[in-house]
Design an enzyme around this catalytic site. Sequence first.
Site, PDB file in Angstrom:
ATOM      1  N   GLY A  47     -11.746  35.518   6.794  1.00 33.34           N
ATOM      2  CA  GLY A  47     -12.100  34.881   5.483  1.00 33.34           C
ATOM      3  C   GLY A  47     -11.255  35.539   4.471  1.00 33.34           C
ATOM      4  CE1 TYR A 117     -14.187  22.132  15.170  1.00 32.01           C
ATOM      5  CE2 TYR A 117     -13.016  24.161  15.025  1.00 32.01           C
ATOM      6  CZ  TYR A 117     -13.263  22.964  15.509  1.00 32.01           C
ATOM      7  OH  TYR A 117     -12.265  22.190  16.387  1.00 32.01           O
ATOM      8  CG  ASN A 178      -5.600  32.673  -0.438  1.00 34.21           C
ATOM      9  OD1 ASN A 178      -4.574  32.740   0.352  1.00 34.21           O
ATOM     10  ND2 ASN A 178      -6.617  33.722  -0.360  1.00 34.21           N
ATOM     11  CE  LYS A 237      -0.044  35.839  -1.359  1.00 32.61           C
ATOM     12  NZ  LYS A 237      -1.329  36.074  -0.713  1.00 32.61           N
ATOM     13  N   GLY A 242       9.783  38.104   2.204  1.00 32.08           N
ATOM     14  CA  GLY A 242       9.064  39.258   1.737  1.00 32.08           C
ATOM     15  C   GLY A 242       8.506  38.834   0.424  1.00 32.08           C
ATOM     16  CB  ALA A 268       0.673  38.700   6.516  1.00 28.65           C
ATOM     17  CG  ASP A 270      -6.260  36.807   3.150  1.00 28.53           C
ATOM     18  OD1 ASP A 270      -5.763  36.082   2.232  1.00 28.53           O
ATOM     19  OD2 ASP A 270      -6.678  36.632   4.249  1.00 28.53           O
ATOM     20  CG  ASP A 306      -7.344  36.186   9.655  1.00 27.46           C
ATOM     21  OD1 ASP A 306      -6.592  35.560  10.437  1.00 27.46           O
ATOM     22  OD2 ASP A 306      -8.102  35.426   8.661  1.00 27.46           O
TER      23      ASP A 306
HETATM   24  N1  LIG Z   1       7.091  35.477   9.426  1.00 30.40           N
HETATM   25  C1  LIG Z   1       7.170  36.688   8.762  1.00 30.40           C
HETATM   26  N2  LIG Z   1       8.012  37.477   8.943  1.00 30.40           N
HETATM   27  C2  LIG Z   1       8.100  38.691   8.329  1.00 30.40           C
HETATM   28  N3  LIG Z   1       7.145  39.200   7.345  1.00 30.40           N
HETATM   29  C3  LIG Z   1       6.296  38.201   7.187  1.00 30.40           C
HETATM   30  C4  LIG Z   1       6.070  37.078   7.693  1.00 30.40           C
HETATM   31  N4  LIG Z   1       4.939  36.324   7.260  1.00 30.40           N
HETATM   32  C5  LIG Z   1       4.654  37.243   6.187  1.00 30.40           C
HETATM   33  N5  LIG Z   1       5.422  38.247   6.222  1.00 30.40           N
HETATM   34  C6  LIG Z   1       5.182  39.486   5.221  1.00 30.40           C
HETATM   35  O1  LIG Z   1       3.668  39.332   4.895  1.00 30.40           O
HETATM   36  C7  LIG Z   1       3.581  39.312   3.389  1.00 30.40           C
HETATM   37  C8  LIG Z   1       2.434  38.356   3.010  1.00 30.40           C
HETATM   38  O2  LIG Z   1       2.695  37.258   3.470  1.00 30.40           O
HETATM   39  P1  LIG Z   1       2.894  35.647   3.049  1.00 30.40           P
HETATM   40  O3  LIG Z   1       3.100  34.848   4.381  1.00 30.40           O
HETATM   41  O4  LIG Z   1       4.025  35.774   2.202  1.00 30.40           O
HETATM   42  O5  LIG Z   1       1.587  35.516   2.287  1.00 30.40           O
HETATM   43  P2  LIG Z   1       0.449  34.256   2.866  1.00 30.40           P
HETATM   44  O6  LIG Z   1      -0.072  34.289   4.044  1.00 30.40           O
HETATM   45  O7  LIG Z   1      -0.568  34.296   1.832  1.00 30.40           O
HETATM   46  O8  LIG Z   1       1.141  33.085   2.444  1.00 30.40           O
HETATM   47  C9  LIG Z   1       5.101  38.867   2.946  1.00 30.40           C
HETATM   48  O9  LIG Z   1       5.107  39.275   1.765  1.00 30.40           O
HETATM   49  C10 LIG Z   1       5.609  39.595   3.840  1.00 30.40           C
HETATM   50  O10 LIG Z   1       5.889  40.877   3.529  1.00 30.40           O
HETATM   51  O1  LIG Z   2      -7.826  29.793   5.350  1.00 31.27           O
HETATM   52  C1  LIG Z   2      -8.971  30.403   5.423  1.00 31.27           C
HETATM   53  O2  LIG Z   2     -10.049  29.626   4.935  1.00 31.27           O
HETATM   54  C2  LIG Z   2      -9.572  31.708   5.324  1.00 31.27           C
HETATM   55  O3  LIG Z   2     -10.407  32.167   4.483  1.00 31.27           O
HETATM   56  C3  LIG Z   2      -8.917  32.715   6.266  1.00 31.27           C
HETATM   57  C4  LIG Z   2      -7.376  32.553   6.682  1.00 31.27           C
HETATM   58  O4  LIG Z   2      -7.358  33.161   7.917  1.00 31.27           O
HETATM   59  C5  LIG Z   2      -6.997  33.756   5.703  1.00 31.27           C
HETATM   60  O5  LIG Z   2      -7.079  33.350   4.216  1.00 31.27           O
HETATM   61  C6  LIG Z   2      -5.626  33.944   5.940  1.00 31.27           C
HETATM   62  O6  LIG Z   2      -4.865  33.597   4.948  1.00 31.27           O
HETATM   63  P1  LIG Z   2      -3.220  34.298   4.799  1.00 31.27           P
HETATM   64  O7  LIG Z   2      -3.538  35.877   4.588  1.00 31.27           O
HETATM   65  O8  LIG Z   2      -2.726  33.656   3.524  1.00 31.27           O
HETATM   66  O9  LIG Z   2      -2.456  34.002   5.948  1.00 31.27           O
END
Ligand SMILES: Nc1ncnc2c1ncn2[C@@H]1O[C@H](COP(=O)(O)OP(=O)(O)O)[C@@H](O)[C@H]1O
Ligand SMILES: O=C(O)C(=O)C[C@H](O)[C@H](O)COP(=O)(O)O
Length: 344
Positions: A47, A117, A178, A237, A242, A268, A270, A306
């Site tokens: 979460g 779910y 998010n 992000k 990056g 990643a 979160d 996660d």
């Molecule tokens: N496919 C990837 N390859 C390399 N680094 C990644 C990848 N996905 C995420 N990251 C790293 O994790 C950080 C957060 O992930 P990101 O995908 O941007 O956030 P979110 O999951 O919220 O969309 C990025 O700033 C980057 O450093």
């Molecule tokens: O989607 C939802 O409802 C959730 O709460 C759980 C997700 O697994 C995280 O929020 C992951 O999100 P990212 O870190 O952006 O990849």
Amino acid sequence: MTEPPRLVAAAEARPDVVGFGEAMVLLQPPAAETLDEAAALEVHSAGAELNACAAITALGRRATLVTRLGDDAFGRRIRRAAGHRGVGLACETDPTRPTGVFVKDVRPDGARRVSYYRAGSAASAMDEGDAERGLLLRPRAVLVSGLTAALGPGPARLVEHIGRHAADHGSALVLDVNLRPALGRLDSTVRLLLAMLSRVDLLVLGTDESEPLFGTSDPAEIVRRARQAGVREVVVKAGEQGCWWTDADGESRPMRSLAARVVDPVGAGDAFTGGYLTARLAGADTRQAAALGSRLAAGVLADVGDTTGLPRRAEGVRLLAAAVADSAGAGVAAPFGVGRSRAD
Ligand SMILES: Nc1ncnc2c1ncn2[C@@H]1O[C@H](COP(=O)(O)OP(=O)(O)O)[C@@H](O)[C@H]1O
Ligand SMILES: O=C(O)C(=O)C[C@H](O)[C@H](O)COP(=O)(O)O
């Protein structure tokens, strides 16, 4: 032995961060297997806000999640998992509703597939009445997200309430956008978040979710428009590209991902949010905060689940101390508006 003064004890109990949101059980196949074929699934707790709280406690700081869980085995698992991670739960049990579940499949090309779910879950019935359980802890920062706002009308009112009242309790307001189109309610969520922006101290968002809010996915433009809307600090992000942090002159600066291996990209973001926020609250500048967020994200990317891959606490404490020590003013040194109050 004399008792410690009560005030000190109270100050120690004050969490650094309180998150408001849904904690769920996460089912997913082991690395390199798929939901179609796997003979067994791994069981994790996840979460968005719980994940960020886990990153904060991994760095040795205090975090609490305000949520609701069902009176079921999954709810008990989440309580245990939060306890293991040192995350406090300010949680009500709702015997009439189940704990939410989601299922994750990560294809060999790295694309994520998430199925929810969670309709009718205990947390989807949260409302503004849940706010006090967190705000009265007087955390240094509160963390909310568009995800919670999309869970239903009650959770949306909760997010709006936190937005209005965080500053009254001396807490900085942190919004991790998010957006989850799969949950529906996208338009009303976007409207709610836009209306909150003037009170947001720290905005964290992805280039892949910025269009509905700011009409652009260009990081420099996102930062400019967010600041125009009254946001105090922004970090963007950008997945494999990056992230973009903001320097003392308000310029967006790119930072490369630190990921060495991508096994499971979900979570990643979160971890990044938890790392960035914790570093800022500890006094690190924005560049070091982005580096710590990227570091935690890289750990999570390298494993299934996660939050698997977050550092052990001793290592996390060391990483946080190094981020603060290495802060030399390349970013904005003073933590964003912690504890300030803002006129409506
Ligand atoms: N496919 C990837 N390859 C390399 N680094 C990644 C990848 N996905 C995420 N990251 C790293 O994790 C950080 C957060 O992930 P990101 O995908 O941007 O956030 P979110 O999951 O919220 O969309 C990025 O700033 C980057 O450093
Ligand atoms: O989607 C939802 O409802 C959730 O709460 C759980 C997700 O697994 C995280 O929020 C992951 O999100 P990212 O870190 O952006 O990849």
